[in-house]
Structure formats: C-alpha cells, structure tokens
Write a protein that holds these residues in place. Sequence first.
Motif, mmCIF file in Angstrom:
data_model
loop_
_atom_site.group_PDB
_atom_site.id
_atom_site.type_symbol
_atom_site.label_atom_id
_atom_site.label_comp_id
_atom_site.label_asym_id
_atom_site.label_seq_id
_atom_site.Cartn_x
_atom_site.Cartn_y
_atom_site.Cartn_z
ATOM 1 N N UNK A 147 -0.263 -4.186 19.153
ATOM 2 C CA UNK A 147 0.333 -3.071 19.894
ATOM 3 C C UNK A 147 0.909 -2.080 18.894
ATOM 4 N N UNK A 148 0.344 -0.894 18.823
ATOM 5 C CA UNK A 148 0.747 0.087 17.818
ATOM 6 C C UNK A 148 2.083 0.733 18.173
ATOM 7 N N UNK A 149 2.814 1.128 17.150
ATOM 8 C CA UNK A 149 4.062 1.865 17.305
ATOM 9 C C UNK A 149 3.822 3.278 16.798
ATOM 10 N N UNK A 156 3.201 3.494 11.691
ATOM 11 C CA UNK A 156 3.024 4.411 10.577
ATOM 12 C C UNK A 156 4.025 4.124 9.473
ATOM 13 N N UNK A 157 3.630 4.359 8.223
ATOM 14 C CA UNK A 157 4.475 4.020 7.081
ATOM 15 C C UNK A 157 5.803 4.761 7.095
ATOM 16 N N UNK A 158 5.858 5.907 7.769
ATOM 17 C CA UNK A 158 7.126 6.639 7.845
ATOM 18 C C UNK A 158 8.178 5.856 8.617
ATOM 19 N N UNK A 159 7.759 4.822 9.353
ATOM 20 C CA UNK A 159 8.712 4.022 10.119
ATOM 21 C C UNK A 159 9.718 3.305 9.238
ATOM 22 N N UNK A 160 9.403 3.093 7.961
ATOM 23 C CA UNK A 160 10.351 2.372 7.099
ATOM 24 C C UNK A 160 11.317 3.322 6.386
ATOM 25 N N UNK A 161 11.150 4.632 6.570
ATOM 26 C CA UNK A 161 12.094 5.577 6.002
ATOM 27 C C UNK A 161 12.236 5.496 4.501
ATOM 28 N N UNK A 162 11.139 5.222 3.789
ATOM 29 C CA UNK A 162 11.157 5.117 2.325
ATOM 30 C C UNK A 162 12.151 4.056 1.845
ATOM 31 N N UNK A 163 12.303 2.989 2.616
ATOM 32 C CA UNK A 163 13.288 1.958 2.295
ATOM 33 C C UNK A 163 12.685 0.572 2.457
ATOM 34 N N UNK A 164 12.743 -0.229 1.408
ATOM 35 C CA UNK A 164 12.268 -1.605 1.492
ATOM 36 C C UNK A 164 13.188 -2.443 2.383
ATOM 37 N N UNK A 178 7.650 -6.828 13.265
ATOM 38 C CA UNK A 178 6.557 -5.984 12.789
ATOM 39 C C UNK A 178 5.582 -6.792 11.939
ATOM 40 N N UNK A 179 4.291 -6.662 12.241
ATOM 41 C CA UNK A 179 3.283 -7.457 11.532
ATOM 42 C C UNK A 179 2.305 -6.616 10.737
ATOM 43 N N UNK A 180 2.317 -5.276 10.924
ATOM 44 C CA UNK A 180 1.298 -4.435 10.291
ATOM 45 C C UNK A 180 1.831 -3.028 10.095
ATOM 46 N N UNK A 181 1.544 -2.427 8.922
ATOM 47 C CA UNK A 181 2.022 -1.093 8.583
ATOM 48 C C UNK A 181 0.854 -0.256 8.088
ATOM 49 N N UNK A 182 0.724 0.972 8.628
ATOM 50 C CA UNK A 182 -0.336 1.886 8.217
ATOM 51 C C UNK A 182 0.120 2.694 7.009
ATOM 52 N N UNK A 183 -0.590 2.575 5.896
ATOM 53 C CA UNK A 183 -0.156 3.190 4.640
ATOM 54 C C UNK A 183 -0.778 4.570 4.466
ATOM 55 N N UNK A 184 -0.177 5.548 5.100
ATOM 56 C CA UNK A 184 -0.611 6.942 4.968
ATOM 57 C C UNK A 184 0.512 7.840 5.452
ATOM 58 N N UNK A 185 0.429 9.137 5.081
ATOM 59 C CA UNK A 185 1.360 10.117 5.600
ATOM 60 C C UNK A 185 2.736 10.116 4.977
ATOM 61 N N UNK A 186 2.873 9.560 3.775
ATOM 62 C CA UNK A 186 4.163 9.572 3.086
ATOM 63 C C UNK A 186 3.981 10.123 1.674
ATOM 64 N N UNK A 187 5.096 10.362 1.004
ATOM 65 C CA UNK A 187 5.021 10.861 -0.375
ATOM 66 C C UNK A 187 4.504 9.796 -1.331
ATOM 67 N N UNK A 208 -1.432 -4.717 5.579
ATOM 68 C CA UNK A 208 -1.640 -3.320 5.218
ATOM 69 C C UNK A 208 -2.818 -2.771 6.011
ATOM 70 N N UNK A 209 -2.532 -1.757 6.843
ATOM 71 C CA UNK A 209 -3.573 -1.055 7.603
ATOM 72 C C UNK A 209 -3.918 0.225 6.857
ATOM 73 N N UNK A 210 -5.207 0.446 6.597
ATOM 74 C CA UNK A 210 -5.643 1.588 5.800
ATOM 75 C C UNK A 210 -6.451 2.610 6.596
ATOM 76 N N UNK A 211 -6.487 2.490 7.913
ATOM 77 C CA UNK A 211 -7.146 3.515 8.720
ATOM 78 C C UNK A 211 -6.410 4.835 8.561
ATOM 79 N N UNK A 212 -7.151 5.876 8.194
ATOM 80 C CA UNK A 212 -6.554 7.176 7.989
ATOM 81 C C UNK A 212 -5.979 7.387 6.602
ATOM 82 N N UNK A 213 -5.935 6.330 5.801
ATOM 83 C CA UNK A 213 -5.453 6.481 4.424
ATOM 84 C C UNK A 213 -6.519 7.166 3.583
ATOM 85 N N UNK A 214 -6.086 7.860 2.528
ATOM 86 C CA UNK A 214 -7.044 8.482 1.622
ATOM 87 C C UNK A 214 -7.832 7.407 0.889
ATOM 88 N N UNK A 215 -8.989 7.786 0.382
ATOM 89 C CA UNK A 215 -9.809 6.829 -0.372
ATOM 90 C C UNK A 215 -9.056 6.325 -1.595
#
Length: 379
Positions: free
Chosen positions: A102-104, A164-172, A183-192, A217-224
């Motif tokens: 279930x995506x967030x 989306x990776x922005x959900x972690x607010x640049x914080x481990x 949370x079981x999966x994070x999409x790694x795109x759309x951040x600095x 790690x979900x890479x759909x939409x991530x750059x190559x």
Amino acid sequence: MADLQDELDSPAEAGENDDGHVAPLPPGGGPVPGGAEPAEPELRDGPERARALLAGHPVADGYSGLPNALRELPWYDLELGDTGLETDLPRLRAGRVGAQFWSLQVPDDRPAGDRSVSSALEQLDLVKHVVARYSGGLRVARDASETTDARNCGRIATLIGPAGARAIGDSLGALRSLHALGLSCLTLSGTSWAGERGLTAFGEEVVREMNRLGVLADLSGASAATARRVLAVSKAPALWTRSGAAALREHPANLDDGLLAAVGETKGLCLVPLAADRTGPTLGDVADHLEHVRRIAGPECVGLSGMYDTGSPHPGELADASRYPRLVAELLGRGWSEADVTALTWGNVQRVLRGADFTARAARERRGASTATIARLDG
C-alpha cells in the motif's frame, strides 16, 4: 490453509446461476438450454488452471494506491464492496490476491511548506486503522515470515510502502521511526541526495541504513544513475514497483534492456504495472511486457503491480483487482510453466522480502544505527 481456501473460493465463479447453483452441461456436451454453446474443454482449462495455481500461490501485488484513495472518500466499506474504488475485499479475494504493497503518497509542495513527513505519518496511521477495522480480511506484515503467516491465516498481507523518499525529511532518525511504525519500502527519487546525478554520500548512507533496517529500496522513477548506484551499494535486492519494458513502450518509469539485465544480475525485481500508460491498453500488452522482462532479467526477477486506485487507467480486461486470474490464464496459454507463473505471482516477492530480512540481520551484527546527517555528509 482451510481458512485461506474458504476465502479464496469466490461464490460467483463462471457458470453459476444467480442462486449460486452451477448449470450443468447436458449429456454429451451439446447445446445448453437457451441456445448458448458450451465452452470447449481447452478454453475452460485456462481459467480453471489459473485459479487452481493462484489458490496455492496467490498474487503479491506490488503497488496499490488505496490509502490515498480512501482519504478522498467520505464513506467506504471494503467488506461489502465499494463502486468508488478499484479494490475491496470481495474483489481481492476473487483476484486471488495474497499480499499488497500500500503506497504512501508524498506531496511535492516545496516551497509552500514541506508536509512530506506529516503526510506519510497520516497515511500510515490510516492504514493501521483500516487494517484493524477489517481484521477479518487484512493483516499488516513487515517481512516474508509475517506475509506467509497472514496468508496461512486466510488474511491478505498489507505491506506499508513504498513511500517517496521525501517522507523521511532528510533524516535517518525519521527513517528509523517510520520503519518502527511499519514502513517496508522507500522510493529513492525526488530528493537532493537521490536525483538525476545519482546518490550523494548521504544517499549512500540512507541505503546502508535501509539495509540495516530491512526497508526495501524502490527504484521506479529513479534516474538511471541513482538506480545503478543503489544496485552497487545495496546488499539487499532492490525492486522497481511499477516499471515495464522501455523496449516495448516509452515511459519515464520503464526500464531499458541494459537496466533490466542489471536487475537480473543483482537478483532484483521488476514489478510490471497493469497500467495502460506504461504497458499498453490491452491484457496482451501487459503479457508482452511480462515476457520481455522475464526474457531479459530472468523468471526470478519479474512480478506484478496492479496500480489500482492510483488514478492510472487500466486495460479493460484488467479493470480492477478481481481480474488477475485472466492475466494468469493468458500467460499459461502462452506456454508459461507453472513454476514461472507461481514465481511471478508469489515466489519472487517472497524471495526479495527474505533477502532484505537476511541482509538486515547480518548488518545489525556489524553496525549500530547510523548517526550521519545530510549536513555533515553533503554540506
């Protein structure tokens, strides 16, 4: 398994009357009353064989937009069924679905004010409440063991994510907190730290901490560049939750053959979406993408992603979550082996979940929680 079978056996299979009784064929297989010709045995065999396979190896659906869809509805009932949705419990059972991610949905609202973390928390809270409300049909799962347990108890496993990776607010620390909440999966795109140029030093530390936690790690939409760096850094399998084959249809999320080959080499997983814009407007188009990914990446590296309740259009034959048996019947008709079909529907997702869990156990023996910050590593 008896409970599972009871839930998976839909009361309205093909050939049943409105009162639930099956209309028998006349002796010799001649015309049925009313003039309708009976289906040929080989035509009946495909759907029946598909349902039989899915009873033992149900679909693990890699992407559902249900949390965000439910937030937009004033009222819903997943048990009775809801025409405002493409997913509910009757259709999930009819489709032989055993697990769903279930995506967030994380808003892209900079610079007006970043609500990414709070939005993810609100949706995660909603998922917990929905699953508790429908506990007779759903159960939250975090890993392969809990997914299997849910299935064996006749429940549909609900895995939370991708977010989306922005959900972690640049914080481990936020990553660890979200993982503790399920949370079981994070999409790694759309951040600095995970962008067009790949992973920064902080981005690599995020991947290592995800490995330690067991977050996929979900890479759909991530750059190559990001995708290839994640494949190099991660010790756990990576997945693409909604990507088809770029060789068959151009779409920013679809993978070229070079990246599909890398998926196979690293034993990752490409979950092919049942979405018309990504894989085409017909069931046959979706099957073509599945065959292409299987040929390039390998039969152990391909899976299914319904993308229901995301706003994406679907092929008419795959209009909602009840239609998976039709797709499986198509693949069997194309000569797919039962082993390849059961890997596609259930086994490959289980393999990736087991891989993430094994990696996490080993990583926690070697290192504690990372104290890295984006300011220190990327500043």
